[in-house]
Design an enzyme around this catalytic site. Structure first.
Site, PDB file in Angstrom:
ATOM      1  N   HIS A 176       0.837  -1.201   0.000  1.00  0.00           N
ATOM      2  CA  HIS A 176       0.000   0.000   0.000  1.00  0.00           C
ATOM      3  C   HIS A 176       0.876   1.258   0.000  1.00  0.00           C
ATOM      4  O   HIS A 176       0.685   2.168  -0.811  1.00  0.00           O
ATOM      5  CB  HIS A 176      -0.905  -0.027   1.233  1.00  0.00           C
ATOM      6  CG  HIS A 176      -1.833   1.137   1.362  1.00  0.00           C
ATOM      7  ND1 HIS A 176      -3.191   0.993   1.339  1.00  0.00           N
ATOM      8  CD2 HIS A 176      -1.606   2.463   1.530  1.00  0.00           C
ATOM      9  CE1 HIS A 176      -3.763   2.188   1.481  1.00  0.00           C
ATOM     10  NE2 HIS A 176      -2.808   3.093   1.601  1.00  0.00           N
ATOM     11  N   GLU A 177       1.849   1.313   0.903  1.00  0.00           N
ATOM     12  CA  GLU A 177       2.701   2.495   1.012  1.00  0.00           C
ATOM     13  C   GLU A 177       3.684   2.594  -0.151  1.00  0.00           C
ATOM     14  O   GLU A 177       3.947   3.689  -0.655  1.00  0.00           O
ATOM     15  CB  GLU A 177       3.429   2.513   2.360  1.00  0.00           C
ATOM     16  CG  GLU A 177       2.510   2.516   3.567  1.00  0.00           C
ATOM     17  CD  GLU A 177       1.390   3.548   3.522  1.00  0.00           C
ATOM     18  OE1 GLU A 177       1.592   4.637   2.924  1.00  0.00           O
ATOM     19  OE2 GLU A 177       0.312   3.277   4.064  1.00  0.00           O
ATOM     20  N   HIS A 235       1.971   4.173  -3.055  1.00  0.00           N
ATOM     21  CA  HIS A 235       1.925   5.637  -2.966  1.00  0.00           C
ATOM     22  C   HIS A 235       3.242   6.242  -3.465  1.00  0.00           C
ATOM     23  O   HIS A 235       3.248   7.244  -4.191  1.00  0.00           O
ATOM     24  CB  HIS A 235       1.660   6.099  -1.526  1.00  0.00           C
ATOM     25  CG  HIS A 235       0.245   5.941  -1.089  1.00  0.00           C
ATOM     26  ND1 HIS A 235      -0.818   6.540  -1.729  1.00  0.00           N
ATOM     27  CD2 HIS A 235      -0.299   5.245  -0.054  1.00  0.00           C
ATOM     28  CE1 HIS A 235      -1.939   6.234  -1.114  1.00  0.00           C
ATOM     29  NE2 HIS A 235      -1.657   5.433  -0.098  1.00  0.00           N
TER      30      HIS A 235
END
Length: 177
Positions: free
Chosen positions: A81-82, A85
């Site tokens: 998820h990170e 980003h």
């Protein structure tokens, strides 16, 4: 209440390696060189992870206490998820696309990871940051604004409006909590 101990150095190393793994996968998938970035374990509160750019320095921060409580799940969900980003920031610019928009979802699909926007964890036993709240009034009730919103009012001259009466919120000079 017993506080969950943060992950140890060996587990931190596993998280760093998993982060680097996803960055390398992104390099292969997109044919683009993404630099390895600092990975910190200083995040507190109700987030398992956070990608941020501060003073032109990119970094990924993780919540070591929440990782300790849900280690395997965070390796499979929070880490990609990170990293997604970060990849989106490098490819499109952080302000040019929505944080969990189509581009981010496409990266998550390429990673074979769950594209849910938020985690649904039980935070009991983990240190949770509490923010001061400030009293603001409108025509119908009192609202509590966070420190961040309060500072925006003071520094930027912006204002907030009540959703019920459409009245402008005004600061009452005494804060709550």
């Amino acid at each position: 209440m017993i506080i969950v101990a943060p992950i140890d150095l060996q587990q931190q190393q596993q998280v760093v390696e998993q982060t680097h793994h996803y960055i390398e996968r992104a390099c292969e998938i997109f044919g683009h060189r993404f630099a390895q970035i600092p990975v910190l374990f200083d995040l507190r509160g109700r987030s398992a992870g956070m990608y941020r750019v501060r003073n032109a320095q990119r970094q990924i921060r993780y919540n070591a206490h929440l990782f300790a409580k849900y280690f395997e799940d965070n390796l499979c969900v929070t880490v990609p998820h990170e990293v997604a980003h970060y990849v989106i920031d490098c490819l499109y610019g952080i302000r040019k696309v929505r944080p969990h928009g189509a581009e981010w979802k496409a990266v998550m699909r390429e990673f074979g990871a769950d594209a849910s926007r938020t985690c649904r964890y039980d935070f009991s036993g983990t240190p949770v940051k509490s923010e001061k709240r400030y009293d603001y009034h409108c025509g119908c009730k009192t609202h509590q604004l966070t420190t961040r919103r309060h500072n925006k009012v003071l520094k930027s001259g912006i204002y907030y409006v009540c959703k019920s009466c459409n009245g402008k919120l005004t600061y009452s000079s005494r804060h709550v909590r």
